[in-house]
Motif scaffolding. Structure first.
Motif, PDB file in Angstrom:
ATOM      1  N   ARG A  61     -39.009  44.853  41.035  1.00 57.02           N
ATOM      2  CA  ARG A  61     -39.833  44.740  42.237  1.00 57.02           C
ATOM      3  C   ARG A  61     -39.332  43.569  43.081  1.00 57.02           C
ATOM      4  NH1 ARG A  61     -43.249  40.588  42.501  1.00 57.02           N
ATOM      5  NH2 ARG A  61     -43.526  39.323  40.626  1.00 57.02           N
ATOM      6  N   THR A 119     -39.729  48.615  45.206  1.00 51.54           N
ATOM      7  CA  THR A 119     -39.465  48.710  43.773  1.00 51.54           C
ATOM      8  C   THR A 119     -38.189  49.530  43.594  1.00 51.54           C
ATOM      9  OG1 THR A 119     -40.847  50.694  43.539  1.00 51.54           O
ATOM     10  CG2 THR A 119     -41.887  48.551  43.120  1.00 51.54           C
ATOM     11  N   ASN A 155     -38.380  39.000  38.783  1.00 50.20           N
ATOM     12  CA  ASN A 155     -38.566  39.948  37.680  1.00 50.20           C
ATOM     13  C   ASN A 155     -38.353  39.321  36.305  1.00 50.20           C
ATOM     14  OD1 ASN A 155     -38.852  42.883  38.966  1.00 50.20           O
ATOM     15  ND2 ASN A 155     -37.381  41.729  40.208  1.00 50.20           N
TER      16      ASN A 155
END
Length: 249
Positions: free
Chosen positions: A240, A198, A225
Motif C-alpha cells: 500500500r 495498493t 509496508n
C-alpha cells in the motif's frame, strides 16, 4: 475665455500630477489590483486587505504592498497581495490570496501576518499546491518554538491540515522535541485527497521495479509496508502507499 484656459490648465496639471503619483507609487489599492486582473469588486478586496478609508484614493499602497500572481498548480492564477517586510523579522506582514471567479475576487487564504509560501516541490492535494505558514516564538530563558502549518485546497479555499511543532530550550524536557498536530476537522479529508494505491506483488516483481512503475521511491514503499529487505517480497503480497505519509510524520 481666460477662466476656461485656467480651468483647462488646472485639469492638465491635475491629470499629470495623478499620473506622476501613480508612477511614483502613489496609486491606490484599486489601481494596483486592476493592473493585474479585471474584476468588478476591487474595492471589496482592498477593504479585506485593510484599505478601509477609501481604496480608490491615491496612497502609498504600492510602497507598502506587492501584488503578484501565482499558479495554484492547475493553471488557476491566485492574486497575492503581500505586505513588504521591514527590518524586524517578527513584524506583522499581511498576506492575502484571492482567486477570480465569476468576474469577482474571492479570498481563499489569509496568512494573518505570518510568512507563508506555496510548496511546489511537494505533491499537490486536490490538484493544487499546498501552503506552508510559519509561526515562531523566542521567549528568552523559557523556550524557542517554531510551528510550520500545512494548508491544502478544500471546498474552494485553503484549510489547515496539520502543524509540525518544534520546541527547544524548555525547562520541562517533555515539552522539547518535534511533534505532529493534526487539525481534527480536516484530517480525514486531507488523507483521502492525496495519491493512494495498493499493489499485489507478481512473479518477477522487485521493489525498485514497482517503485519505477508507480513513480515513487522504493525506500518509501518499504517504509510504509514494513519491508526491511528488498528481496523479501512475496508473490501475492499486497503493498500500500499513501502520499500524505511522505510528509506528515
Amino acid at each position: 475665455m481666460i477662466r476656461r484656459y485656467v480651468l483647462a490648465a488646472l485639469a492638465i496639471v491635475t491629470a499629470t500630477s495623478a499620473a506622476s503619483a501613480l508612477a511614483a507609487g502613489g496609486g491606490s489599492c484599486v489601481d494596483a489590483v486592476l493592473a493585474r486582473v479585471a474584476v468588478s469588486n476591487p474595492d471589496e478586496a482592498c477593504r479585506q486587505v485593510g484599505e478601509r478609508r477609501d481604496p480608490r484614493a491615491p496612497s502609498n499602497f504600492s510602497q507598502r504592498f506587492d501584488v503578484s500572481v501565482q499558479d495554484l498548480g492547475d493553471g488557476t492564477p491566485v492574486y497575492v497581495i503581500q505586505g513588504r517586510r521591514g527590518a524586524d523579522p517578527y513584524a506583522y506582514v499581511p498576506s492575502f490570496h484571492f482567486v477570480a471567479a465569476g468576474g469577482r475576487l474571492q479570498l481563499v487564504f489569509d496568512a494573518k501576518g505570518a510568512p507563508s509560501s506555496y510548496v511546489t516541490d511537494r505533491p499537490k492535494v486536490n490538484g493544487r499546491w499546498q501552503i506552508e505558514r510559519v509561526l515562531e516564538a523566542n521567549i528568552p530563558s523559557l523556550y524557542r518554538k517554531r510551528e510550520v502549518e500545512t494548508w491544502f485546497w478544500e471546498g474552494g479555499q485553503y484549510v489547515k491540515a496539520f502543524s509540525r511543532v518544534h520546541v527547544e530550550g524548555a525547562q520541562d524536557a517533555k515539552r522539547n522535541g518535534t511533534r505532529l498536530v493534526w487539525n481534527p476537522a480536516t484530517r480525514e479529508a486531507y488523507q483521502e485527497a492525496g495519491d493512494r494505491w495498493t499493489y499485489t506483488v507478481q512473479s518477477g516483481d522487485t521493489l525498485s521495479g514497482i517503485a519505477r512503475k508507480k513513480g515513487v521511491s522504493s525506500a518509501e514503499i518499504a517504509r510504509q509496508n514494513g519491508v526491511r529487505d528488498a528481496g523479501s517480497l512475496r508473490i501475492g503480497q499486497v503493498l500500500r502507499y499513501a502520499s500524505w505519509e511522505v510528509y506528515a510524520r
